[in-house]
Design a protein around this motif. Structure first.
Motif: not given
Length: 233
Positions: A46-56
């Motif tokens: 149920q993702l509303r944000s992809l902010a966590g991708l900064k580590m990838f």
């Protein structure tokens, strides 16, 4: 941590975290796998944000199908990303999305947007036809000319040439819906035309109306006067 990692499917540099109803990318994914992951699948959440991708930082393929991503979608800069699938989300503004992708994913070659309102595909949008979809493809290729594959079809040379020539004018615009009857203004039901002043239209409140005319007719150009001599008057 151990419990969270047990939900992750790991195959070399491919990471899958599917169907866990998360609204944001869990921090442990980036902390644990971000430095080496090449492929990341976050479908059916149920993702509303992809902010966590900064580590990838090394990511090459990203699959985020069947989530709740909308027009506020923002990706960190992913210079190596060549494949992105955003099928079945809530994207409606195609132009804003493409401009953002052009800025943060310079190596993108494969893009799929099926199942979003921004993609007028006839299978998911019955009111659209093949012409609408083809115009959409031209517009996408105008914004992202390096694409080699869009949705389910390989990009052809003819499409690339057409996109270069006319793609800027191919944006598919959804017509504005008509206002509901209870919200329609008075202009939506115009009064029938009548030459009489408004004050004389109500039969129950009849009264005479007087007015001045700006023109005076002397009869000089009357058709009848052309055939009558002065001695016949």
């Amino acid at each position: 941590m151990a419990h969270n990692e047990s939900l992750v499917a790991l195959n070399g540099t491919q990471i899958s975290y599917i169907g866990h109803d998360c609204k944001d990318i869990p921090d442990f994914l980036g902390d644990t796998y971000g430095h080496f992951a090449r492929r990341l699948d976050l479908s059916f959440n149920q993702l509303r944000s992809l902010a966590g991708l900064k580590m990838f930082t090394e990511l090459e393929e990203l699959v985020v199908d069947n989530n709740l991503l909308g027009n506020d979608l923002r990706l960190p800069r992913l210079p190596n990303l060549h494949t992105l699938t955003l099928n079945k989300n809530q994207l409606t503004d195609i132009e804003a999305l493409l401009e953002h992708l052009a800025d943060v994913t310079p190596s993108l070659e494969y893009l799929s947007l099926l199942g979003n309102e921004a993609c007028p595909n006839q299978l998911v949008s019955p009111d659209k036809d093949e012409d609408d979809y083809q115009r959409y493809r031209y517009f996408v290729l105008h914004k992202l000319p390096q694409l080699k594959f869009l949705d389910t079809r390989k990009v052809t040379r003819k499409e690339v040439m057409e996109a270069q020539a006319r793609g800027a004018f191919m944006k598919v615009v959804k017509p504005k819906s008509e206002a509901p009857p209870n919200e329609a203004g008075p202009e939506s039901h115009p009064q029938p035309y009548t030459p009489l002043p408004r004050g004389s239209r109500d039969a129950r409140n009849h009264r005479g109306v007087f007015a001045k005319c700006r023109y005076v007719y002397y009869g000089k150009h009357s058709e009848g006067n052309r055939f009558i001599r002065n001695d016949q008057l």
